[in-house]
Scaffold this motif. Structure first.
Motif, PDB file in Angstrom:
ATOM      1  N   SER A  54       0.852  -1.186   0.000  1.00 11.08           N
ATOM      2  CA  SER A  54       0.000   0.000   0.000  1.00 11.08           C
ATOM      3  C   SER A  54       0.887   1.234   0.000  1.00 11.08           C
ATOM      4  CB  SER A  54      -0.845   0.055   1.269  1.00 11.08           C
ATOM      5  OG  SER A  54      -1.774  -0.981   1.323  1.00 11.08           O
ATOM      6  N   ALA A  55       0.255   2.391  -0.081  1.00 13.51           N
ATOM      7  CA  ALA A  55       0.971   3.655   0.085  1.00 13.51           C
ATOM      8  C   ALA A  55       1.303   3.830   1.563  1.00 13.51           C
ATOM      9  CB  ALA A  55       0.092   4.796  -0.381  1.00 13.51           C
TER      10      ALA A  55
ATOM     11  N   THR B 236      -2.581   8.267   0.904  1.00 13.33           N
ATOM     12  CA  THR B 236      -3.745   8.247   0.007  1.00 13.33           C
ATOM     13  C   THR B 236      -4.768   9.299   0.441  1.00 13.33           C
ATOM     14  OG1 THR B 236      -3.322   5.897  -0.282  1.00 13.33           O
ATOM     15  CG2 THR B 236      -5.384   6.719  -1.164  1.00 13.33           C
TER      16      THR B 236
ATOM     17  N   GLU C  45       1.342   4.253  -4.022  1.00 15.79           N
ATOM     18  CA  GLU C  45       1.836   2.872  -4.035  1.00 15.79           C
ATOM     19  C   GLU C  45       3.095   2.738  -4.901  1.00 15.79           C
ATOM     20  OE1 GLU C  45      -1.321   3.531  -3.535  1.00 15.79           O
ATOM     21  OE2 GLU C  45      -1.918   2.115  -1.980  1.00 15.79           O
TER      22      GLU C  45
ATOM     23  N   PHE D  22      -3.615  -1.669  -5.183  1.00 17.08           N
ATOM     24  CA  PHE D  22      -4.649  -0.630  -5.296  1.00 17.08           C
ATOM     25  C   PHE D  22      -4.882  -0.158  -6.733  1.00 17.08           C
ATOM     26  CE2 PHE D  22      -5.507   4.110  -4.181  1.00 17.08           C
ATOM     27  CZ  PHE D  22      -6.856   3.909  -3.903  1.00 17.08           C
TER      28      PHE D  22
ATOM     29  N   ARG E  18     -11.046   2.340  -1.889  1.00 18.40           N
ATOM     30  CA  ARG E  18     -10.217   2.431  -0.689  1.00 18.40           C
ATOM     31  C   ARG E  18     -10.026   1.057  -0.051  1.00 18.40           C
ATOM     32  NH1 ARG E  18      -8.961   7.415   1.206  1.00 18.40           N
ATOM     33  NH2 ARG E  18      -7.220   6.178   1.995  1.00 18.40           N
ATOM     34  N   GLY E  19      -8.817   0.831   0.389  1.00 16.66           N
ATOM     35  CA  GLY E  19      -8.492  -0.480   0.963  1.00 16.66           C
ATOM     36  C   GLY E  19      -8.212  -1.532  -0.102  1.00 16.66           C
ATOM     37  N   GLY E  20      -8.086  -1.083  -1.359  1.00 21.55           N
ATOM     38  CA  GLY E  20      -8.020  -2.012  -2.490  1.00 21.55           C
ATOM     39  C   GLY E  20      -6.751  -2.843  -2.616  1.00 21.55           C
ATOM     40  N   SER E  21      -5.708  -2.523  -1.853  1.00 19.85           N
ATOM     41  CA  SER E  21      -4.486  -3.333  -1.948  1.00 19.85           C
ATOM     42  C   SER E  21      -4.728  -4.764  -1.494  1.00 19.85           C
ATOM     43  CB  SER E  21      -3.375  -2.731  -1.094  1.00 19.85           C
ATOM     44  OG  SER E  21      -3.022  -1.489  -1.613  1.00 19.85           O
ATOM     45  N   ASP E  22      -5.677  -4.947  -0.568  1.00 21.40           N
ATOM     46  CA  ASP E  22      -6.012  -6.312  -0.144  1.00 21.40           C
ATOM     47  C   ASP E  22      -6.489  -7.114  -1.358  1.00 21.40           C
ATOM     48  OD1 ASP E  22      -5.623  -5.584   2.552  1.00 21.40           O
ATOM     49  OD2 ASP E  22      -7.702  -4.931   2.763  1.00 21.40           O
TER      50      ASP E  22
HETATM   51  N1  ASP Z   1      -3.620   3.135  -0.224  1.00 20.95           N
HETATM   52  C1  ASP Z   1      -4.989   2.740  -0.524  1.00 20.95           C
HETATM   53  C2  ASP Z   1      -5.950   3.285   0.510  1.00 20.95           C
HETATM   54  O1  ASP Z   1      -5.525   3.914   1.456  1.00 20.95           O
HETATM   55  C3  ASP Z   1      -5.142   1.263  -0.721  1.00 20.95           C
HETATM   56  C4  ASP Z   1      -4.880   0.427   0.500  1.00 20.95           C
HETATM   57  O2  ASP Z   1      -4.259   0.898   1.459  1.00 20.95           O
HETATM   58  O3  ASP Z   1      -5.297  -0.735   0.506  1.00 20.95           O
HETATM   59  O4  ASP Z   1      -7.131   3.104   0.380  1.00 20.95           O
END
Ligand code: ASP
Ligand code: ADP
Ligand code: MG
Length: 417
Positions: free
Chosen positions: A41-42, A47, A74, A137, A152-156
């Motif tokens: 992730s970043a 982000t 990222e 992401f 958001r949260g897309g790195s998972d």
């Molecule tokens: N950096 C992105 C976010 O903050 C993706 C992630 O962290 O999964 O949403």
């Protein structure tokens, strides 16, 4: 020898020291003989900063440019981790989404992964023993050639999708907690870590607000039957035996879980808004006149409550939308006023949704009724209720969120002894 995806979230790569710590975790697995693809992730907060900059320049900005900007966080961490790995003698190369390529839909800011070609990554595992460090992401929409992001949260989701594409044995999600708990451990210190959670239950927990995993990543895990292991990057790399069983939570199929509880966990979301459309005509077609325009505007409606009309003429209809869509939802309903026919709109943004999840609810009656009684004892008013096979949710005033979560956590016997 196995093949692993290791994903590190924002707090795990928050600064150069943390990135060096991540390199040690990766080195441990490589030294143990595993083939490793890392997804990053970043840096935490980055982000949010990028998103805020977009809005500062113009509140109604082009989603393609938003994606070009927010995907940049990222890129930095992927490059830095590749350097940190090389510095400790590990062969590593960074990859941006388009370089793999991770092909997605063109739904900018919430794109879906459509296809990933894992060939080159696998080839480099075998030919060069090279670790792939992939920017999470993000992806690319092939036809337009534009960069996309996955929400958001897309790195998972990037991590699980890559794990499926390279046929990894497991996808490890390293974060700032050492597993999935019965509820957010930052809100309820008595929450307990679970050893295993079924995909179905994790899907509900995530979609009802437990942000430890992005919903889509759990869906993908379920579709590809990819075991997802949630664990902490704050456990010291040198203390971990790569062949042992570290603390964490395995998300897996229901058959692999021996013990089942009536209630598995509690999730909550404060990003909710409630809209009540007052005195609409009680006749066929009114629900469609409200919800079709909202669907066309791409607004996800969640809870819906319609009163039974007292006089047979008019009734009220209440629903919830994500807080981020609140203004647009109100505009959409106002624009359709003539077609819908209603007296007025009442709305509230200081509302929260608390959800109780457990596959045992399929076979136990009265689980929700207990909650209603416990909440009323605490003088917590319920604005709306929804139920499904393995969960129920209540909408309450935001101010009572923590109290409600703690009350229900105790009620269902989830507190740590
Ligand atoms: N950096 C992105 C976010 O903050 C993706 C992630 O962290 O999964 O949403
Ligand atoms: P990352 O940056 O590593 O992706 P996130 O902040 O997205 O991490 O997710 C981890 C956070 O999820 C934890 O710090 C915790 O506060 C929160 N969380 C919410 N519900 C739960 C839960 N049931 N179990 C564990 N963590 C949870
Ligand atoms: Mg996250």
């Amino acid at each position: 020898m196995g093949r692993l995806v290791m994903k590190f979230g924002g707090t795990s790569v928050a600064n150069i020291d943390r990135i060096r710590n991540v390199a040690q975790h990766v080195k441990r697995e490589v030294d143990a003989g595993h083939e490793v693809a890392v997804v990053v992730s970043a840096m935490s907060g980055k982000t949010n900063e990028l998103v805020a900059w977009c809005s500062e320049v113009s509140p109604m900005h082009d989603a393609r440019e938003y994606d070009a900007i927010v995907a940049s966080g990222e890129l930095v961490t992927a490059g830095l981790l590749a350097i940190a790995l090389q510095a400790v003698g590990i062969q590593a190369r960074s990859w941006q989404g388009w370089q793999i390529p991770i092909k997605t839909s063109d739904a900018h800011a919430s794109a879906r992964i459509e296809e990933i070609d894992g060939k080159e990554i696998i080839k480099r595992f075998t030919e060069r023993k090279e670790v792939a460090v992939i920017a999470g992401f993000q992806g690319i929409h092939e036809q337009t050639g534009r960069v996309t992001t996955l929400g958001r949260g897309g790195s998972d989701t990037s991590a699980v999708a890559i794990a499926a594409a390279i046929k990894a044995d497991r996808c490890d999600i390293y974060t700032d907690v050492d597993g999935v708990y019965t509820t957010d451990p930052r809100v309820v210190p008595k929450a307990q870590r679970m050893n295993k959670v079924a995909f179905e239950e994790m899907l509900e927990l995530a979609s009802q607000g437990a942000k430890v995993l992005q919903v889509r990543s759990v869906e993908l895990g379920m579709v590809h039957n990819m075991p997802i292991f949630v664990r902490s990057s704050f456990d010291k790399p040198e203390d971990i035996d790569p062949h042992g069983t570290p603390p964490g939570t395995l998300i897996c199929s229901e058959e692999e879980i021996m013990e089942s509880h009536v209630v598995t966990g509690i999730a909550f979301s404060k990003d909710e808004a409630q809209i009540s459309v007052r005195q609409i005509e009680d006749k066929p077609g009114v629900a469609a006149s409200i919800f079709v325009p909202l669907a066309e505007a791409n607004i996800n409606v969640d809870m819906i409550v319609q009163n039974v009309s007292e006089d047979g003429k008019t009734t009220d209809l209440t629903f919830t939308v994500p807080a981020t869509d609140y203004a647009r939802a109100k505009e959409t309903i106002t624009a359709a006023k003539a077609k819908i026919g209603y007296a007025r709109i009442d709305s509230a943004t200081d509302v929260a949704k608390v959800s109780v999840i457990g596959s045992g609810m399929r076979s136990h009656a009265g689980v929700a009724a207990q909650a209603f009684a416990a909440l009323s004892e605490r003088q917590i008013n319920i604005r709306a209720i929804t139920t499904s096979e393995i969960k129920f949710s209540v909408l309450i005033d935001t101010a009572y969120t923590e109290l409600a979560v703690r009350t229900l956590h105790t009620l269902y016997g989830l507190d740590k002894a």
